[in-house]
Design a protein around this motif. Structure first.
Motif, PDB file in Angstrom:
ATOM      1  N   PHE A 173      -0.463  22.018   2.166  1.00  0.00           N
ATOM      2  CA  PHE A 173      -0.936  22.652   1.170  1.00  0.00           C
ATOM      3  C   PHE A 173       0.240  23.213   0.312  1.00  0.00           C
ATOM      4  O   PHE A 173       0.997  23.517   0.605  1.00  0.00           O
ATOM      5  N   ASN A 174      -0.016  23.276  -1.072  1.00  0.00           N
ATOM      6  CA  ASN A 174       0.783  24.015  -2.132  1.00  0.00           C
ATOM      7  C   ASN A 174      -0.217  24.942  -2.984  1.00  0.00           C
ATOM      8  O   ASN A 174      -0.949  24.315  -3.628  1.00  0.00           O
ATOM      9  N   LEU A 175       0.114  26.052  -2.976  1.00  0.00           N
ATOM     10  CA  LEU A 175      -0.552  27.042  -3.519  1.00  0.00           C
ATOM     11  C   LEU A 175       0.159  28.009  -4.648  1.00  0.00           C
ATOM     12  O   LEU A 175       1.224  28.493  -4.087  1.00  0.00           O
ATOM     13  N   PRO A 176      -0.089  28.117  -5.791  1.00  0.00           N
ATOM     14  CA  PRO A 176       0.666  28.762  -6.681  1.00  0.00           C
ATOM     15  C   PRO A 176       0.168  30.400  -6.568  1.00  0.00           C
ATOM     16  O   PRO A 176      -0.961  30.681  -5.980  1.00  0.00           O
ATOM     17  N   LYS A 190       7.200  30.043  -7.875  1.00  0.00           N
ATOM     18  CA  LYS A 190       6.004  30.673  -7.549  1.00  0.00           C
ATOM     19  C   LYS A 190       5.101  29.948  -6.614  1.00  0.00           C
ATOM     20  O   LYS A 190       3.712  29.712  -7.223  1.00  0.00           O
ATOM     21  N   LEU A 191       5.506  29.235  -5.771  1.00  0.00           N
ATOM     22  CA  LEU A 191       4.619  28.479  -4.746  1.00  0.00           C
ATOM     23  C   LEU A 191       4.648  28.605  -3.348  1.00  0.00           C
ATOM     24  O   LEU A 191       5.792  29.052  -3.101  1.00  0.00           O
ATOM     25  N   VAL A 192       3.754  28.594  -2.712  1.00  0.00           N
ATOM     26  CA  VAL A 192       3.655  28.866  -1.051  1.00  0.00           C
ATOM     27  C   VAL A 192       3.000  27.355  -0.731  1.00  0.00           C
ATOM     28  O   VAL A 192       2.272  26.897  -1.100  1.00  0.00           O
ATOM     29  N   GLU A 218      -0.776  27.826   8.247  1.00  0.00           N
ATOM     30  CA  GLU A 218       0.600  28.068   8.680  1.00  0.00           C
ATOM     31  C   GLU A 218       1.641  28.105   7.205  1.00  0.00           C
ATOM     32  O   GLU A 218       1.645  26.950   6.754  1.00  0.00           O
ATOM     33  N   VAL A 219       1.926  29.204   6.742  1.00  0.00           N
ATOM     34  CA  VAL A 219       3.029  29.015   5.876  1.00  0.00           C
ATOM     35  C   VAL A 219       4.351  28.553   5.944  1.00  0.00           C
ATOM     36  O   VAL A 219       4.995  29.572   7.163  1.00  0.00           O
ATOM     37  N   GLN A 220       4.934  27.740   5.532  1.00  0.00           N
ATOM     38  CA  GLN A 220       6.185  27.264   6.029  1.00  0.00           C
ATOM     39  C   GLN A 220       7.445  27.390   5.066  1.00  0.00           C
ATOM     40  O   GLN A 220       8.651  27.301   5.367  1.00  0.00           O
ATOM     41  N   LYS A 221       6.871  27.536   3.783  1.00  0.00           N
ATOM     42  CA  LYS A 221       8.220  27.818   2.602  1.00  0.00           C
ATOM     43  C   LYS A 221       7.489  28.430   1.442  1.00  0.00           C
ATOM     44  O   LYS A 221       6.374  28.609   1.286  1.00  0.00           O
ATOM     45  N   VAL A 222       8.557  29.372   1.143  1.00  0.00           N
ATOM     46  CA  VAL A 222       8.123  30.126  -0.249  1.00  0.00           C
ATOM     47  C   VAL A 222       8.969  29.612  -1.222  1.00  0.00           C
ATOM     48  O   VAL A 222      10.273  29.807  -1.326  1.00  0.00           O
ATOM     49  N   LYS A 253      -3.784  35.320  -9.840  1.00  0.00           N
ATOM     50  CA  LYS A 253      -3.606  34.723  -8.629  1.00  0.00           C
ATOM     51  C   LYS A 253      -2.937  35.312  -7.336  1.00  0.00           C
ATOM     52  O   LYS A 253      -1.564  35.575  -7.632  1.00  0.00           O
ATOM     53  N   ILE A 254      -3.442  35.929  -6.574  1.00  0.00           N
ATOM     54  CA  ILE A 254      -2.767  36.848  -5.553  1.00  0.00           C
ATOM     55  C   ILE A 254      -2.824  36.278  -4.138  1.00  0.00           C
ATOM     56  O   ILE A 254      -4.070  36.023  -3.785  1.00  0.00           O
ATOM     57  N   LEU A 255      -1.833  35.944  -3.587  1.00  0.00           N
ATOM     58  CA  LEU A 255      -1.752  35.291  -2.162  1.00  0.00           C
ATOM     59  C   LEU A 255      -1.189  36.316  -1.182  1.00  0.00           C
ATOM     60  O   LEU A 255      -0.297  37.208  -1.319  1.00  0.00           O
ATOM     61  N   ILE A 256      -1.812  36.439   0.095  1.00  0.00           N
ATOM     62  CA  ILE A 256      -1.580  37.167   1.158  1.00  0.00           C
ATOM     63  C   ILE A 256      -0.982  36.314   2.375  1.00  0.00           C
ATOM     64  O   ILE A 256      -2.046  35.429   2.781  1.00  0.00           O
ATOM     65  N   ILE A 257       0.039  36.485   3.029  1.00  0.00           N
ATOM     66  CA  ILE A 257       0.207  35.791   4.162  1.00  0.00           C
ATOM     67  C   ILE A 257       0.118  36.680   5.170  1.00  0.00           C
ATOM     68  O   ILE A 257       0.913  37.493   5.562  1.00  0.00           O
TER      69      ILE A 257
END
Length: 443
Positions: free
Chosen positions: A101-104, A88-90, A79-83, A2-6
């Motif tokens: 939202f909460n994404l691993p 390993k959650l955004v 909009e990401v507010q916390k890492v 699972k790859i996240l890009i901000i």
């Protein structure tokens, strides 16, 4: 994985495309705060001037194209507010519907770019005061110009300030530039900046140098700007005093930041936290001449760093080789080019340097319509290694700056510049290229 890009612009989408092309089976999700993906920010001044007919021309791919053609989950208004680096959650907010939202993630890329610096001057929120960073910014400026706006004030004499001063002037506006320091274009040495000042005056740009903005005033919209030396009528203000990395949401994560708050990365684009990478304007770039991290946010660096981050995140190991500080700006009739260190920068770094400045023509002296260019070569006094170059002229500047950038990247000396086999024919060059003419003066 699972790859996240901000971040869905240059660095983020360059990375995503490398992952798609060089791996399979990964779930790639991109979280973009706005609704525009993968566009050419550097083209915005030319949309405002009308040289480019629409902001649509600047968009390389839409979010729908990334989703439908490449299988990338490209989300808008997220909009990401916390890492949470431990779990390993955004987390953040979806501005389209107000949901959180909460994404691993298994691996994370931060490519959040920069934002315009807007000082907290009195009256700065008045209608008619803008900064320029996004397509939405450009559209707001274009809309505001539809009314009879005659007097425009540009605050700041850097890249955006100069380009926008030209754009406004081409629209027939009376333009004033206010710069708090003692010259325009601080990336150039003072002796070179004189040419920029001269061109501005020739183009009827009013210069207010060494003046600091204190406040704005007006009733329904901005009507004047007040500095420490005077008060000037204006119908529109563009603030272009710098940018800051979008990294404040990372406080408390343990991710190290350094120059200007940019995220510290190594050559593989890795941050100080395992499985978290950063690239583009929000990250540092290693400067090969300074031999340390720097922060010079440009689209060229963002695309390269994004590509390298994307490959490393799918275990194809490549390194970012660093920058040398190259840039080029169009300012009316002139092209302003520079690379490496200025003489002022070399002195600040306590590097023993010398410099040579000449005036030459872009083509053979006897061939018609040659244009003058001023060439400044900065070199190490002891080793004669080329440290930097600045060139200002009407034609052929970009060609010479690219040659110097290549020479500096490979740590060449001024003697080695003379050995270069550069293209020659009278309509294109003299038998000794201007940068070689400068190198011949080094003693």
């Amino acid at each position: 994985m699972k790859i996240l890009i901000i971040g869905g612009d240059a660095a983020g989408m360059s990375a995503a495309m490398q992952m798609v092309r060089n791996s399979s089976g990964n779930e790639i999700t991109v979280l973009e705060k706005g609704d525009v993906y993968s566009y050419g920010q550097c083209g915005l001044p030319y949309v405002i001037s009308g040289k480019i007919e629409s902001t649509d021309r600047l968009i390389a791919r839409t979010p729908a194209a990334f989703r439908e053609k490449y299988g990338i989950d490209a989300r808008e208004f997220h909009e990401v507010q916390k890492v949470d680096t431990k779990n390993k959650l955004v987390s953040g907010i979806n501005h389209e519907n107000g949901d959180t939202f909460n994404l691993p993630y298994d691996r994370l890329l931060i490519a959040t770019g920069v934002s315009s610096v807007v000082p907290k001057w009195e009256g700065v929120t008045l209608p008619g005061i803008f900064s320029l960073k996004t397509i939405h910014d450009a559209k707001e400026i274009i809309d505001y110009l539809q009314n009879d706006r005659k007097n425009v004030t540009v605050i700041g004499g850097g890249y955006i300030g100069l380009e926008m001063a030209e754009s406004f002037a081409e629209l027939g506006k009376k333009v004033t530039i206010i710069e708090r320091k003692d010259q325009l274009a601080q990336i150039f040495d003072a002796d070179m900046a004189e040419l920029i000042h001269d061109e501005a005056v020739k183009q009827n740009i009013v210069l207010k140098i060494s003046e600091s903005v204190e406040a704005f005033g007006g009733r329904e919209h901005v009507e004047f700007v007040k500095t420490d030396k005077g008060e000037y009528e204006t119908d529109l203000v563009l603030i272009a005093v710098g940018v800051k990395p979008n990294t404040s949401f990372l406080e408390g994560t343990g991710i190290k930041t350094s120059v200007n708050g940019a995220i510290e990365v190594n050559a593989y684009m890795q941050t100080s936290i395992e499985d978290i990478y950063a690239a583009g304007d929000c990250a540092t770039q290693y400067h090969r001449v300074k031999e340390k991290d720097d922060h010079i946010p440009l689209g060229t660096h963002a695309n390269k760093q994004g590509q390298i981050a994307g490959l490393n995140m799918v275990d194809i190991h490549q390194t970012f080789k660093g920058i040398v500080g190259s840039s080029v700006i169009k300012f009316f009739r002139l092209t302003l080019g520079r690379t490496g260190l200025s003489e002022a920068e070399a002195n600040m770094l306590n590097i023993p340097c010398g410099s040579v400045t000449i005036t030459a023509t872009d083509i053979a002296g006897y061939y018609p319509d040659g244009k003058k260019m001023k060439v400044k070569l900065v070199y190490h006094k002891e080793t004669h290694k080329v440290l930097g170059g600045q060139i200002i002229g009407e034609n052929g500047v970009d060609k010479r700056i690219d040659v110097l950038a290549t020479a500096i990247f490979h740590s060449m000396t001024t003697d080695e510049l003379l050995d270069l086999d550069l293209a020659y024919a009278p309509p294109y060059n003299g038998v000794w290229d201007p940068i070689q003419q400068a190198a011949r003066r080094v003693k």
